[in-house]
Design an enzyme around this catalytic site. Sequence first.
Site, mmCIF file in Angstrom:
data_model
loop_
_atom_site.group_PDB
_atom_site.id
_atom_site.type_symbol
_atom_site.label_atom_id
_atom_site.label_comp_id
_atom_site.label_asym_id
_atom_site.label_seq_id
_atom_site.Cartn_x
_atom_site.Cartn_y
_atom_site.Cartn_z
ATOM 1 C CD GLU A 192 -0.292 -98.586 1.525
ATOM 2 O OE1 GLU A 192 -0.692 -99.461 0.749
ATOM 3 O OE2 GLU A 192 0.813 -98.630 2.088
ATOM 4 C CE LYS A 200 -0.582 -101.162 4.044
ATOM 5 N NZ LYS A 200 -0.383 -102.533 3.593
HETATM 6 P P1 13P Z 1 5.332 -102.393 4.642
HETATM 7 O O1 13P Z 1 4.639 -102.854 5.896
HETATM 8 O O2 13P Z 1 6.582 -103.163 4.325
HETATM 9 O O3 13P Z 1 5.512 -100.906 4.609
HETATM 10 O O4 13P Z 1 4.376 -102.760 3.446
HETATM 11 C C1 13P Z 1 3.042 -102.488 3.564
HETATM 12 C C2 13P Z 1 2.498 -102.124 2.242
HETATM 13 O O5 13P Z 1 1.599 -102.780 1.756
HETATM 14 C C3 13P Z 1 3.037 -100.951 1.551
HETATM 15 O O6 13P Z 1 2.217 -100.633 0.473
#
Ligand code: 13P
Length: 336
Positions: free
Chosen positions: A175, A217
């Site tokens: 991510e 992600k």
């Molecule tokens: P949000 O969808 O609230 O941005 O959170 C996703 C997430 O896991 C951020 O690390």
Amino acid sequence: MSELNKIALKIISNGKGILAADESNGTMTKRLEAVNVKSTPENRLFFREILFSSDGMKDCIGGVILYDETINQISSTGKSIPNLISSSGAVPGIKVDTGAKDLANSPKEKVTEGLDGLRDRLKKYYDLGARFTKWRGVYSISENYPSKLAISSNAHALARYSALVQESGMVPIVEPEVLMDGNHSAEDCLIKTSEVIKKCFEELILHKVDLSGIILKPNMILPGSLSEDKISNEEVSIKTIECLKNSVPNEVPGIAFLSGGQSEIEATENLNLINKNNNTNFIMTYSYGRALQQSALQVWSKDTENTEVTQNTFNHRAKMCTLAAQGKWTRELENK
Ligand code: 13P
């Protein structure tokens, strides 16, 4: 097909997405206090267990990301939380980074920590039932940022994390989140996000990570929240696809977007258009925190014992996101 690729596909196939319920205790405290609920371990579990035992889990949710506190908790039925999640057909996952800290020599930026002792922690999480993990690198856009230093150090950490996670038999969610904060344009977001993602894959490849056994992600391509140059949802989808098509290797099975501060409807509509316009081989789905939980949390806070109304709210949101992950969402269905 490798075992890791099978797990990744189980999480994201057929319109299923990920429930990101891995808020740290600090973040969850902010969320609960905003709706006037005291943040205790019991209340954090109370709300989360309601979501994990809802019908929407079976039809829509392929994986749930947990926080360390939650993966160790026992549900009111006596089942462990990972067991409760598995029994709905979803895969339990765990956030394993220890947070974003000031980056030395570029203190306005962050680098995510958590590599020390990670191999041992992964073994413990695997034994508790986790089969995938999450690590979030965070970048902000302004005139001189993100710097090459932040891009490179976070990519290095994401790659070392991913290699260790695959070694332990789990799928890493990679991510890299380029934040919406600021007044930058969508074009700036496209350029910076592409640079960030390309560097991540350069490092993942260097560290011999099996790209068929990860889930990316990313953020969607959006103008900064303070920008006056708004763009249409259609343009968001086109730019987001362009970014991913040019920066993600083909072996990656799928992409699960974060919502990043978009409203529930915005995050759903954008995902729907991304799927309608998707001309890549990547599965494009959701890994939402706020955009899946916000309304449910508000409803729950008004009457914490009324499980049914909270679950109905969550089920609707999960169903809308799952329709969007197949390009089948409409405003009529949303308002039904
Ligand atoms: P949000 O969808 O609230 O941005 O959170 C996703 C997430 O896991 C951020 O690390």
